[in-house]
Scaffold this motif. Structure first.
Motif, PDB file in Angstrom:
ATOM      1  N   PRO A 154      11.402  13.973  38.494  1.00 25.05           N
ATOM      2  CA  PRO A 154      12.408  14.994  38.819  1.00 25.05           C
ATOM      3  C   PRO A 154      13.695  14.362  39.335  1.00 25.05           C
ATOM      4  O   PRO A 154      13.665  13.354  40.055  1.00 25.05           O
ATOM      5  N   GLU A 155      14.820  14.950  38.959  1.00 26.83           N
ATOM      6  CA  GLU A 155      16.132  14.422  39.309  1.00 26.83           C
ATOM      7  C   GLU A 155      16.470  14.675  40.769  1.00 26.83           C
ATOM      8  O   GLU A 155      16.309  15.787  41.273  1.00 26.83           O
ATOM      9  N   GLN A 164      16.137  18.422  42.035  1.00 26.22           N
ATOM     10  CA  GLN A 164      15.004  19.181  41.522  1.00 26.22           C
ATOM     11  C   GLN A 164      13.852  19.178  42.525  1.00 26.22           C
ATOM     12  O   GLN A 164      13.699  18.227  43.305  1.00 26.22           O
ATOM     13  N   SER A 167      11.518  15.934  43.672  1.00 26.50           N
ATOM     14  CA  SER A 167      12.236  14.676  43.455  1.00 26.50           C
ATOM     15  C   SER A 167      12.060  13.720  44.636  1.00 26.50           C
ATOM     16  O   SER A 167      11.833  12.518  44.446  1.00 26.50           O
ATOM     17  N   GLU A 261      11.144  23.344  35.418  1.00 25.28           N
ATOM     18  CA  GLU A 261      12.120  22.878  34.443  1.00 25.28           C
ATOM     19  C   GLU A 261      12.014  21.360  34.344  1.00 25.28           C
ATOM     20  O   GLU A 261      12.122  20.666  35.354  1.00 25.28           O
ATOM     21  N   PRO A 263      12.818  17.423  33.772  1.00 25.65           N
ATOM     22  CA  PRO A 263      14.026  16.649  34.096  1.00 25.65           C
ATOM     23  C   PRO A 263      15.019  16.587  32.933  1.00 25.65           C
ATOM     24  O   PRO A 263      16.228  16.638  33.145  1.00 25.65           O
ATOM     25  N   PHE A 266      16.755  19.888  32.732  1.00 27.51           N
ATOM     26  CA  PHE A 266      17.619  20.011  33.911  1.00 27.51           C
ATOM     27  C   PHE A 266      18.918  19.235  33.717  1.00 27.51           C
ATOM     28  O   PHE A 266      20.015  19.728  34.024  1.00 27.51           O
TER      29      PHE A 266
END
Length: 270
Positions: A154-155, A164, A167, A261, A263, A266
Motif C-alpha cells: 500500500p502507498e 493508503q 501502508s 483499492e 496500490p 490508487f
C-alpha cells in the motif's frame, strides 16, 4: 692482455630468462587476483554498479541498513562475507539499537491467536504496528536501493497525497523482518527510479529460507504486482498468486477491509 672469465656469459644468459619468467608470473598473478576480486569481492554501491551479466543469475550478500517503504529498502553489499574481510579489514555499518519500551506499544485486545487470525481490521493494524523494530535505520550510506520483486505494498503519503490503509503497517512489518539483518538478493532488473528489482531471501533457523515478497503476501500486507512494466517474479509467479489467494480468502491484513483499492489503482486515481 685481458683475461676473460669463461662463466660470465652463461650466467648473464641464464639470468634474463629467469627475470622474464618471474615478470610473467607476477603479471599473471596480478591479473588473476584482480579478476577474482572483481568477481567475488568487489562491492557494488548502487544498482548501476551491478554488471548486466549478474542479473537473473547470481546472488549478492549484504546487510539491510534502512527501510524506506513497505516494499523497498537500502542494501549494503558485503561480498564474500567474513571471507571478504567484512567485520575485520572492511567495516560494516552498525545500526543504533532501539529499546523495546512496552509503554509505547499500540494497545492490543484479546489473546495472541485472536490478533493473528481475527479478521477485524483494527486487530490486524494493532498487531502489525506493535511489532518491535530493534534497530534504527541509517541513510547516507553507499547502498543499493532495492525494490521487492513481484509485490506491491500500500502507498504511503507522498507529495501531498493521502496514505493508503495498511501502508504504515506494511512498512513496520518489513522493518521488523529485515532491518539490520543479513539477506541475499538476486538482481532481476532496474526500474525507472534506479532501484534494483530483486528477489530477496533471508535465512531463519526456525523457518529456513524465506522469500520476503512471498512472506508479505502471506501476511496480507501486499498484492501481486499488477503492472506490465518491471513485473519480475523469478519464475515464481504461480506461487505469488497462490499465496495472495490464500490470504484474500482468509481475509488477512488489508484483505480484512470491506472495500480495498489496490496500490496500482490508487496510483492511477491519484
Amino acid at each position: 692482455m685481458t683475461e676473460q672469465r669463461p662463466g660470465a656469459n652463461s650466467v648473464v644468459h641464464s639470468f634474463y630468462p629467469t627475470v622474464i619468467l618471474l615478470s610473467l608470473l607476477l603479471t599473471g598473478g596480478f591479473f588473476t587476483a584482480n579478476s577474482i576480486f572483481n568477481k567475488h569481492f568487489r562491492q557494488y554501491k548502487s544498482a548501476k554498479d551491478i554488471p548486466e551479466a549478474l542479473f537473473k543469475k547470481q546472488w549478492l550478500y549484504g546487510k539491510v541498513t534502512a527501510v524506506g517503504d513497505g516494499d523497498n529498502f537500502h542494501f549494503f553489499h558485503t561480498p564474500g562475507g567474513v571471507l571478504g574481510g567484512w567485520g575485520s579489514l572492511r567495516s560494516v555499518p552498525k545500526l543504533q539499537v532501539v529499546a523495546n519500551d512496552a509503554s509505547t506499544e499500540v494497545p492490543q485486545s484479546g489473546s495472541w491467536w485472536q490478533k493473528l487470525f481475527n479478521n477485524k481490521v483494527s486487530n490486524y493494524k494493532q498487531h502489525f504496528m506493535s511489532l518491535h523494530v530493534p534497530y534504527r535505520g541509517r541513510r547516507s550510506l553507499p547502498t543499493i536501493s532495492v525494490r521487492l520483486c513481484g509485490v506491491d505494498a500500500p502507498e504511503r503519503a507522498h507529495f501531498g497525497k493521502d496514505a493508503q490503509p495498511f501502508s504504515d503497517e506494511a512498512m513496520n512489518w518489513l522493518r521488523y523482518k529485515i532491518l539490520g539483518q543479513r539477506v541475499w538478493i538476486k538482481p532481476l532488473a532496474v526500474d525507472q527510479y534506479g532501484r534494483c528489482i530483486a528477489r530477496v531471501e533471508r535465512w531463519s533457523w526456525y523457518k529456513g529460507w524465506q522469500n520476503i515478497s512471498i512472506e508479505m503476501l502471506k501476511e496480507g500486507l501486499g498484492v501481486v504486482y499488477e503492472g506490465k512494466v518491471n513485473a519480475e517474479f523469478d519464475n515464481q509467479e504461480n506461487i505469488y498468486r497462490y499465496e495472495e489467494a490464500i490470504s484474500k480468502n482468509a481475509k488477512r491484513g488489508l484483505w480484512s477491509m470491506r472495500k480495498f483499492e489496490s496500490p496500482g489503482a490508487f496510483k492511477k486515481r491519484t
